[in-house]
Design a protein around this motif. Structure first.
Motif, PDB file in Angstrom:
ATOM      1  N   ARG A  49       4.726   6.076   5.434  1.00 35.24           N
ATOM      2  CA  ARG A  49       3.349   5.697   5.125  1.00 35.24           C
ATOM      3  C   ARG A  49       3.114   5.563   3.620  1.00 35.24           C
ATOM      4  O   ARG A  49       2.455   4.625   3.185  1.00 35.24           O
ATOM      5  N   ARG A  50       3.603   6.495   2.830  1.00 37.42           N
ATOM      6  CA  ARG A  50       3.333   6.430   1.399  1.00 37.42           C
ATOM      7  C   ARG A  50       4.476   7.036   0.603  1.00 37.42           C
ATOM      8  O   ARG A  50       5.252   7.843   1.108  1.00 37.42           O
ATOM      9  N   ALA A  51       4.551   6.634  -0.647  1.00 37.74           N
ATOM     10  CA  ALA A  51       5.516   7.185  -1.601  1.00 37.74           C
ATOM     11  C   ALA A  51       4.731   7.899  -2.698  1.00 37.74           C
ATOM     12  O   ALA A  51       3.524   8.098  -2.598  1.00 37.74           O
ATOM     13  N   ASP A  52       5.443   8.305  -3.765  1.00 40.37           N
ATOM     14  CA  ASP A  52       4.816   8.942  -4.926  1.00 40.37           C
ATOM     15  C   ASP A  52       4.033  10.186  -4.517  1.00 40.37           C
ATOM     16  O   ASP A  52       2.823  10.293  -4.750  1.00 40.37           O
ATOM     17  N   ASP A  53       4.727  11.134  -3.917  1.00 37.05           N
ATOM     18  CA  ASP A  53       4.052  12.326  -3.414  1.00 37.05           C
ATOM     19  C   ASP A  53       4.985  13.526  -3.519  1.00 37.05           C
ATOM     20  O   ASP A  53       6.155  13.455  -3.120  1.00 37.05           O
ATOM     21  N   ILE A  54       4.479  14.622  -4.083  1.00 38.45           N
ATOM     22  CA  ILE A  54       5.176  15.912  -4.108  1.00 38.45           C
ATOM     23  C   ILE A  54       4.250  16.915  -3.450  1.00 38.45           C
ATOM     24  O   ILE A  54       3.089  17.046  -3.847  1.00 38.45           O
TER      25      ILE A  54
ATOM     26  N   ILE B 278       0.817  -1.211   0.000  1.00 40.09           N
ATOM     27  CA  ILE B 278       0.000   0.000   0.000  1.00 40.09           C
ATOM     28  C   ILE B 278       0.853   1.264   0.000  1.00 40.09           C
ATOM     29  O   ILE B 278       0.393   2.337  -0.395  1.00 40.09           O
ATOM     30  N   THR B 279       2.107   1.156   0.404  1.00 38.35           N
ATOM     31  CA  THR B 279       2.993   2.319   0.355  1.00 38.35           C
ATOM     32  C   THR B 279       3.273   2.742  -1.083  1.00 38.35           C
ATOM     33  O   THR B 279       3.487   3.931  -1.350  1.00 38.35           O
ATOM     34  N   HIS B 280       3.240   1.785  -2.029  1.00 44.21           N
ATOM     35  CA  HIS B 280       3.662   2.072  -3.400  1.00 44.21           C
ATOM     36  C   HIS B 280       2.551   1.865  -4.430  1.00 44.21           C
ATOM     37  O   HIS B 280       2.323   2.726  -5.275  1.00 44.21           O
ATOM     38  N   LEU B 281       1.925   0.674  -4.440  1.00 41.92           N
ATOM     39  CA  LEU B 281       0.827   0.363  -5.363  1.00 41.92           C
ATOM     40  C   LEU B 281       1.199   0.637  -6.823  1.00 41.92           C
ATOM     41  O   LEU B 281       0.515   1.358  -7.547  1.00 41.92           O
ATOM     42  N   PHE B 282       2.302   0.007  -7.278  1.00 39.75           N
ATOM     43  CA  PHE B 282       2.716   0.154  -8.667  1.00 39.75           C
ATOM     44  C   PHE B 282       1.701  -0.463  -9.635  1.00 39.75           C
ATOM     45  O   PHE B 282       1.720  -0.169 -10.835  1.00 39.75           O
ATOM     46  N   GLN B 283       0.833  -1.351  -9.134  1.00 36.96           N
ATOM     47  CA  GLN B 283      -0.155  -2.006  -9.984  1.00 36.96           C
ATOM     48  C   GLN B 283      -1.378  -1.134 -10.250  1.00 36.96           C
ATOM     49  O   GLN B 283      -2.342  -1.575 -10.883  1.00 36.96           O
TER      50      GLN B 283
ATOM     51  N   THR C 281       8.186  19.113  -0.132  1.00 37.76           N
ATOM     52  CA  THR C 281       8.733  17.805   0.213  1.00 37.76           C
ATOM     53  C   THR C 281       8.305  16.802  -0.849  1.00 37.76           C
ATOM     54  O   THR C 281       7.259  16.972  -1.486  1.00 37.76           O
ATOM     55  N   TRP C 282       9.110  15.779  -1.060  1.00 34.96           N
ATOM     56  CA  TRP C 282       8.777  14.797  -2.078  1.00 34.96           C
ATOM     57  C   TRP C 282       9.263  13.416  -1.669  1.00 34.96           C
ATOM     58  O   TRP C 282      10.202  13.260  -0.878  1.00 34.96           O
ATOM     59  N   ARG C 283       8.580  12.401  -2.211  1.00 36.07           N
ATOM     60  CA  ARG C 283       8.954  11.004  -2.070  1.00 36.07           C
ATOM     61  C   ARG C 283       8.723  10.351  -3.426  1.00 36.07           C
ATOM     62  O   ARG C 283       7.577  10.290  -3.893  1.00 36.07           O
ATOM     63  N   SER C 284       9.761   9.856  -4.034  1.00 39.29           N
ATOM     64  CA  SER C 284       9.605   9.234  -5.346  1.00 39.29           C
ATOM     65  C   SER C 284       8.803   7.939  -5.206  1.00 39.29           C
ATOM     66  O   SER C 284       8.711   7.366  -4.110  1.00 39.29           O
ATOM     67  N   PRO C 285       8.199   7.439  -6.285  1.00 42.47           N
ATOM     68  CA  PRO C 285       7.405   6.206  -6.182  1.00 42.47           C
ATOM     69  C   PRO C 285       8.198   5.026  -5.635  1.00 42.47           C
ATOM     70  O   PRO C 285       7.626   4.138  -4.991  1.00 42.47           O
ATOM     71  N   GLU C 286       9.514   5.003  -5.848  1.00 40.72           N
ATOM     72  CA  GLU C 286      10.329   3.843  -5.456  1.00 40.72           C
ATOM     73  C   GLU C 286      10.903   3.954  -4.045  1.00 40.72           C
ATOM     74  O   GLU C 286      11.551   3.011  -3.578  1.00 40.72           O
ATOM     75  N   LEU C 287      10.711   5.077  -3.377  1.00 42.66           N
ATOM     76  CA  LEU C 287      11.313   5.248  -2.052  1.00 42.66           C
ATOM     77  C   LEU C 287      10.744   4.210  -1.080  1.00 42.66           C
ATOM     78  O   LEU C 287       9.533   4.079  -0.924  1.00 42.66           O
ATOM     79  N   GLU C 288      11.623   3.495  -0.370  1.00 43.76           N
ATOM     80  CA  GLU C 288      11.206   2.455   0.567  1.00 43.76           C
ATOM     81  C   GLU C 288      12.180   2.422   1.743  1.00 43.76           C
ATOM     82  O   GLU C 288      13.346   2.037   1.596  1.00 43.76           O
TER      83      GLU C 288
END
Length: 883
Positions: free
Chosen positions: A561-566, A501-506, A546-553
């Motif tokens: 909690r989550r990635a893919d956020d600017i 759920i942190t990434h949900l690439f699908q 602040t940002w978190r790339s989709p691949e940040l883990e």
């Protein structure tokens, strides 16, 4: 257009900075010059200050009020003396009081006192960012705190060995302190210059007075200290403390028929060792072997329907003490709403519950370990005289097995591998301590993963660089960080990460992310940058991104909690600087936030205004409102398409009585509502505190919340090659009450009790599927199931889409009721400084209730009428050797 906007923003910042430069209030630094003890007589720490040794120095006085009316004479003056020898600093403080019989002497455990107190804060590094605080109440209760980041971070778990006594006489009350030099950190030089502040709380008037003036609009705490001179030829003391412990425990619980692992009781006797070794006076190594955390209070009950992990604070002493050096929050901000809990180091990952579970049949019983044993851990931390802050943590957790019993035949399966955790932190101060640059590196390495644990990462690494530059007497700042992560593992492990759920690439329709089934590693980045003004005047502000790339883990040893956020944020605040006839102090704030994903989708726009008030009678109130006109979620459908969420309003409001009252209450409530009524929530919590005598405090805190959401995720179902995004209307009610009792027999012997019954019940109705997730109107996003399409039998819902009498798909009844009761009773006796005995009784009862019952009936049936909770009784004894 964008270039013009940046140009005008730059001009505004320069002009505002110039204005701040011109209007800065310069506060002269006070200097106290001490002298060394020259005779053989030493002060006796009894609170009387009647020894001749005190005559080597003169009284220092002329304190100034800090609050509520800054820079005015206090209602009662304070004076102090400081002297020293080659082993200790001696401090004597006289708090004058024209009504000594009115001095408030409330008792409590260390660090949690109320009543009149006085504190001495020493910046022995003289870095204007770090200080050691020694506080004592009129009742003789100790408090100590390790302050970092110019006072913004306080570590109250720091418990040095020092000595203090107090006494009340006709002139007021007096405190004497003896602080061993081994408990302070300083460099080697012929003459030391330390930062110094002495602060007094006059409880009756709720007044703070200080030796060195602290303006209300000061940008920090430690940087404003006065100076302590006259310290000649001090020899840095290397700290050496060893603390062995032993614990005996008995666990009782309800036996399970036929289960050989659950006969109703377990017993254990263990031992271990903690040590604190001064490598130099500046740098200390903390060691722990087979640590025990039996006296720690249980986590409060919580349940979340959004699928994200819940953040619980660290409570284990080894990890709590000196935690500030390892703190690396990715995006903390004055505005909030920037995932401020996300951190590269989340110590609760170390010693967590095993992540694997064995494959079993219905006839088999399992003995599953509750936690992973920490074989050993070491911390190396400190700060040097020339501005280097250093932190290194190394920990190893044991390989853990579950035991499976099949009619007496037993086998073991591994459920957690041998794991090594490493954290390294480094910072350097520059520019007269106005600038720092730092870095962090973490590593998690798991040993020889078997097929059963192939879903875990074999290794995970994170790193970051952070900085902060302050100017104009620290009123203005520019700061930020850049982080990266790299995880490695099997294709199954990396696929699990991509689909978590942190990434949900699908995600359906998300062109910028895609699950790669062949990947064996994943790398990502994140960061935060902010510009702000925090001091000098009524107005403050901060703006950043602040940002978190989709691949940040970072979740192997961090919290995310989550990635893919600017995300962009801005905060503007106004505060009063002087009390008036109505308020002691008032603050008014404005915030806004805007968020995108890395695909360029604008997911959120939110505005906020709020205010807080400290009234003349010392009551506190606050009120805030949010409006979110734009809201989309990449996570609500758990791998489904991006979902439009309805615009909505939210609020919060609180009121609290004067905290000095023996009988007092706090009330806080908050809620939200969508403009189309598609969701709403309300939460109310009330706290009543009563202190009938100085040694006893009782509090009860009931809390009740309602959550109603017409689009609550249930499941994504594959039906005839098509994904159906199943949702429903949930009506969730949560009720809890925390009860606390603190009885202090004396400052070294306390009894504490905490108990919390908790129930959260969810009832689902109006089942539907999301068919057009981006539709403007709520009703156009969904397709409800009609009454003749859905039926419930044996706790399973069956769907007949086309009404042909054939069941097309089914799903389990999602109704739930979670009932829990947790409590701790702790008797703590510090029989000699640093050495303690704990007696602990803990209870835990967690089970499923009946969702169709009322909350109170369900609580009564599952807690109050249940005779077999889990009980843990333990005794722990420690002894601290100081070498």
């Amino acid at each position: 257009m964008r270039a013009s906007l940046l140009f005008f923003c730059a001009i505004f910042i320069v002009q505002a900075s110039s204005y701040a430069q011109d209007s800065t209030t310069v506060v002269p630094k006070r200097i106290y010059t001490t002298k060394a003890l020259t005779s053989g007589e030493l002060p006796v720490i009894d609170g009387l200050m009647d020894e001749a040794a005190w005559n080597v120095v003169e009284w220092e006085n002329d304190f100034i009020e800090s609050r509520p009316d800054e820079n005015t004479p206090p209602s009662n003056q304070t004076r102090f003396k400081i002297t020293y020898d080659n082993k200790n600093i001696y401090i004597g403080i006289q708090c004058l009081d024209s009504l000594p019989d009115k001095i408030v002497k409330r008792l409590s455990r260390r660090d949690t006192f109320d009543g009149d107190w006085v504190g001495v804060f020493i910046d022995s590094y003289y870095d204007k960012r770090t200080a050691f605080g020694f506080i004592v109440s009129a009742a003789g209760v100790k408090g100590d705190v390790f302050e970092t980041n110019n006072g913004a971070n306080e570590d109250e778990s720091w418990n040095p060995i020092w000595y203090t006594k107090t006494n009340i006489d006709a002139e007021g009350w007096t405190a004497e302190m003896k602080i061993p030099l081994s408990q302070l950190k300083f460099g080697k030089s012929e003459e030391q210059v330390w930062g110094l502040e002495v602060m007094r709380r006059h409880f009756r008037e709720e007044e703070r007075s200080v030796w060195q003036r602290l303006p209300v609009d000061t940008p920090g705490f430690i940087s404003e200290f006065g100076e302590l001179h006259g310290l000649f030829n001090l020899e840095p003391q290397k700290q050496m403390e060893i603390q062995p412990y032993t614990v005996g425990s008995i666990k009782t619980y309800e036996a399970e028929d036929g289960n050989p692992f659950s006969d109703g009781s377990d017993g254990q006797l263990t031992g271990g060792l903690d040590a604190k070794i001064g490598i130099t006076n500046d740098l200390t190594m903390d060691l722990t072997i087979n640590p025990d955390f039996g006296q720690v209070e249980a986590d409060p009950s919580a349940i979340a329907l959004d699928g994200f992990q819940i953040f619980f604070k660290e409570q284990r002493p080894f990890f709590v003490e000196n935690k500030n050096i390892f703190d690396y929050r990715i995006s903390s901000s004055e505005a909030g709403n920037t995932f401020g809990s996300d951190n590269l180091f989340y110590s609760r990952r170390i010693g967590r519950g095993p992540q694997g579970f064995p494959d079993t049949t219905d006839e088999e019983f399992v003995d599953q370990p509750e936690n992973t044993n920490i074989i050993g851990a070491a911390k190396f931390s400190g700060k040097t005289k020339d501005g280097w802050s250093i932190g290194v943590l190394e920990s190893v957790t044991a390989k853990k097995y579950a035991t499976i019993d099949n009619n007496g035949q037993r086998r073991k399966e591994i459920v957690e591998p041998l794991t090594n955790y490493f954290v390294g932190r480094l910072q350097k101060d520059f520019n007269d301590r106005n600038t720092f640059i730092g870095g962090i590196f973490t590593a998690t390495n798991r040993d020889n993963l078997t097929q059963q644990l192939d879903f875990l990462h074999t290794s995970a690494f994170t790193g970051g660089i952070d900085f902060k530059h302050q100017w104009n007497d620290r009123d203005w700042y520019l700061g930020g960080n850049i982080i990266w992560s790299h995880v490695k593992g099997s294709t199954e492990a990396i696929q699990n990460t991509q689909e978590s759920i942190t990434h949900l690439f699908q995600r359906v329709g998300a062109d910028h992310v895609d699950v790669d089934l062949n990947r064996t590693s994943l790398s990502g980045t994140g960061g935060n940058i902010q510009l702000g003004k925090i001091g000098n005047g009524h107005w403050k502000f901060e703006s950043g991104a602040t940002w978190r790339s989709p691949e940040l883990e970072i979740n192997d040893i961090g919290f995310q909690r989550r990635a893919d956020d600017i995300r962009h944020y801005t905060w503007i605040g106004y505060q009063t600087l002087k009390p008036d006839n109505t308020f002691r102090k008032v603050g008014i704030n404005y915030n806004h936030w805007s968020a995108w994903d890395f695909g360029g989708n604008h997911n959120s726009l939110m505005f906020n205004t709020n205010s807080w008030q400290n009234w003349k009678n010392n009551w506190f109130t606050n009120l805030g409102f949010n409006y979110e006109p734009i809201s989309y979620s990449n996570f609500a459908l758990r791998g489904g398409p991006r979902l439009k969420q309805s615009a909505g309003f939210s609020f919060w409001n609180g009121i609290s009585m004067d905290r000095r009252k023996k009988l007092r209450f706090n009330f806080f409530h908050n809620g939200n509502k969508a403009v189309d009524d598609s969701n709403s929530s309300y939460n109310a919590e009330f706290r009543l505190t009563y202190q009938p005598i100085n040694s006893l405090r009782i509090s009860a805190s009931p809390e009740y919340s309602i959550n109603r959401d017409k689009l609550q995720y249930i499941d994504n179902l594959e039906v005839n090659g098509e994904t159906r995004y199943l949702n429903g209307t949930v009506d969730q009610r949560t009720l809890s009450m925390s009860f606390r009792l603190n009885y202090t027999i004396n400052p070294n012997l306390t009894i504490q009790y905490w108990g919390q019954p908790f129930i959260s019940r969810g009832r689902y109705s109006d089942f539907k599927e999301v068919t057009d997730p981006m539709a403007k109107e709520f009703n156009n996003r969904i397709s409800p199931f009609l009454g003749n399409q859905i039926s419930l039998a044996n706790d399973v819902y069956e769907i007949d889409d086309d009404l042909d009498g054939t069941i097309d798909f089914s799903f389990d009844n999602p109704d739930f009721s979670f009932v829990q009761f947790r409590s701790n009773l702790v008797v703590r006796w510090e029989y000699t400084p640093g050495s303690e005995i704990y007696l602990v009784w803990s209870q835990d009862l967690s089970q499923s209730g009946n969702p169709q019952e009322g909350l109170f009936n369900d609580l009564q049936d599952n807690i109050f009428n249940n005779e077999k909770p889990q009980n843990i009784f333990l005794i722990k004894a420690t002894y601290r050797f100081i070498l």
